[in-house]
Write a protein that holds these residues in place. Structure first.
Motif, mmCIF file in Angstrom:
data_model
loop_
_atom_site.group_PDB
_atom_site.id
_atom_site.type_symbol
_atom_site.label_atom_id
_atom_site.label_comp_id
_atom_site.label_asym_id
_atom_site.label_seq_id
_atom_site.Cartn_x
_atom_site.Cartn_y
_atom_site.Cartn_z
ATOM 1 N N GLU A 154 0.835 -1.199 0.000
ATOM 2 C CA GLU A 154 0.000 0.000 0.000
ATOM 3 C C GLU A 154 0.875 1.257 0.000
ATOM 4 O OE1 GLU A 154 -2.835 -0.071 3.167
ATOM 5 O OE2 GLU A 154 -3.964 -1.717 2.264
ATOM 6 N N ALA A 155 0.308 2.337 -0.495
ATOM 7 C CA ALA A 155 1.042 3.611 -0.490
ATOM 8 C C ALA A 155 1.259 4.065 0.947
ATOM 9 C CB ALA A 155 0.236 4.667 -1.239
ATOM 10 N N GLY A 156 2.391 4.690 1.198
ATOM 11 C CA GLY A 156 2.676 5.221 2.531
ATOM 12 C C GLY A 156 1.624 6.244 2.921
ATOM 13 N N GLN A 157 1.142 6.138 4.129
ATOM 14 C CA GLN A 157 0.030 7.004 4.530
ATOM 15 C C GLN A 157 0.515 8.332 5.119
ATOM 16 O OE1 GLN A 157 -2.334 5.523 7.773
ATOM 17 N NE2 GLN A 157 -4.221 6.274 6.865
ATOM 18 N N LYS A 158 1.650 8.290 5.782
ATOM 19 C CA LYS A 158 2.079 9.451 6.563
ATOM 20 C C LYS A 158 2.874 10.467 5.748
ATOM 21 C CE LYS A 158 0.086 7.823 10.058
ATOM 22 N NZ LYS A 158 -1.202 8.431 10.440
#
Lengths: 258, 116
Positions: free
Chosen positions: B111-115
């Motif tokens: 998944e794409a990094g959220q932060k």
């Protein structure tokens, strides 16, 4: 895509971990590298509704407390006199997105939630010409300890997608998980996970993501993305992924449906 | 130092005619398919190609289920629990019952990094 425009309008959404790392160097190249990039005028807008607090200090540069966009604009305006700054002290949402991003040539998306990413992605695919560069890294909750991250590059030119928009290959952006909250949904803003945000590797990851975002911008402005073989050698890409534990960086060129 | 060019004799199979594997006149030279050789070697060794984010590595995971491989890689590569898994490009729904074979490519979607 070489950006042949006299006036460059840039928006940086999120002035937290990645955004604050990005801005100093972005402003430096735009202020002092204008002749190379051939922009006569640069309008740069910072968008963030959050405020700087003491617990942001391990990863974010600020000299005084206050709204992140306003405090940072004040600081940068003194150092980079050739740039026109604007502060947008708000969280971007459906009501204000048109106003904030109107006329933007390049949008740097440095937020900490997928709902905002989805909103901005959807906005950009409706524009005729825009470049969206979005960055993020892990929170530190998983095995990577916050040392993995990624940058997506979406190019929209003359009404056509030149690269895929991030929400088309990242399902979690198109359909954010339940625990993903837009800042307007959070009653009391806690920033990025208090316990982990002082971890030094997160500052390094933020810096690295910011560097990759700036590098993507340079690739676009310098025309590197336009080279006919850029795809084949990995110079033109949809996404860059990194894992700093092994100093690994890989670019990905993604086709629709992958 | 003589200064002269060192003469290199052609190796078997690849160079001009003269080596023990060289083709007879009129026959087409057949180059070994390197990728095919690597694949055969991986199958015999039980090596599985694992892809996750920027990582593209080989492990001796043949015989393990995908769930076991995922567990083994969680702490090392940071593979997130519940990541979608694809074997040779096909999505796997039952990770705890699907066993890996040598030469396969197992990709966990990241998944794409959220932060920010």
């Amino acid at each position: 895509m070489t950006m042949m425009t006299d006036k460059l309008t840039v928006r940086v959404i999120g002035v937290g971990g990645i955004g604050s790392c990005l801005l100093d160097n972005l402003c430096r190249v735009l202020n002092y590298g204008c002749s190379m990039y051939a922009f006569e005028e640069v309008d740069i807008g910072l968008v963030d509704g959050d405020i700087y607090e003491e617990n942001n200090k391990p990863r974010q540069r600020f000299e005084e407390r206050g709204n992140k966009s306003e405090v940072t604009v004040q600081r940068l305006a003194d150092s980079f006199p050739n740039l026109d700054f604007q502060a947008f002290p708000l969280y971007i949402n459906d009501q204000n997105i048109n106003t904030v991003l109107d006329g933007a040539d390049v949008v740097f998306l440095c937020v900490d939630n997928h709902k905002t990413r989805r909103m901005v992605c959807h906005y950009c695919v409706e524009r005729d010409n825009v470049v969206l560069i979005s960055g993020g890294n892990d929170s530190g909750e998983d095995g990577s300890l916050g040392q993995m991250g990624d940058v997506q590059v979406f190019i929209r030119k003359d009404g056509e997608n030149k690269t895929l928009p991030p929400h088309e290959y990242h399902k979690e952006i198109e359909n954010p998980p339940e625990d993903d909250q837009h800042p307007d949904e959070v009653e009391e803003r806690e920033g990025c996970l208090e316990e982990q945000q002082s971890a030094p590797q997160l500052l390094i990851s933020n810096n690295f993501a910011a560097t990759l975002m700036l590098n993507a911008f340079h690739g676009l402005v310098s025309g590197l993305f336009d080279h006919p073989l850029a795809d084949q050698v990995g110079f033109k890409y949809e996404e860059v992924q990194f894992d700093l534990r092994g100093s690994k960086v890989v670019t990905r060129s993604i086709k629709k449906g992958e | 130092m003589s200064g002269g060019k060192k003469q290199v004799k052609p190796g078997p199979g690849f160079g001009p005619a003269g080596g023990p594997d060289s083709a007879e006149e009129g026959q087409e030279l057949k180059r070994p398919d390197a990728m095919e050789m690597v694949k055969k070697a991986e199958q015999s060794l039980g090596t599985v190609n694992i892809v996750y984010g920027p990582h593209d590595v080989n492990f001796d995971f043949a015989g393990l289920t995908i769930a076991e491989a995922e567990n083994a890689l969680r702490g090392l590569l940071g593979v997130e629990k519940g990541s979608e898994a694809y074997v040779n490009g096909h999505k796997v729904d039952n990770k705890s019952e699907t066993k890996l074979q040598g030469g396969e490519r197992l990709e966990f979607m990241r998944e794409a990094g959220q932060k920010g």
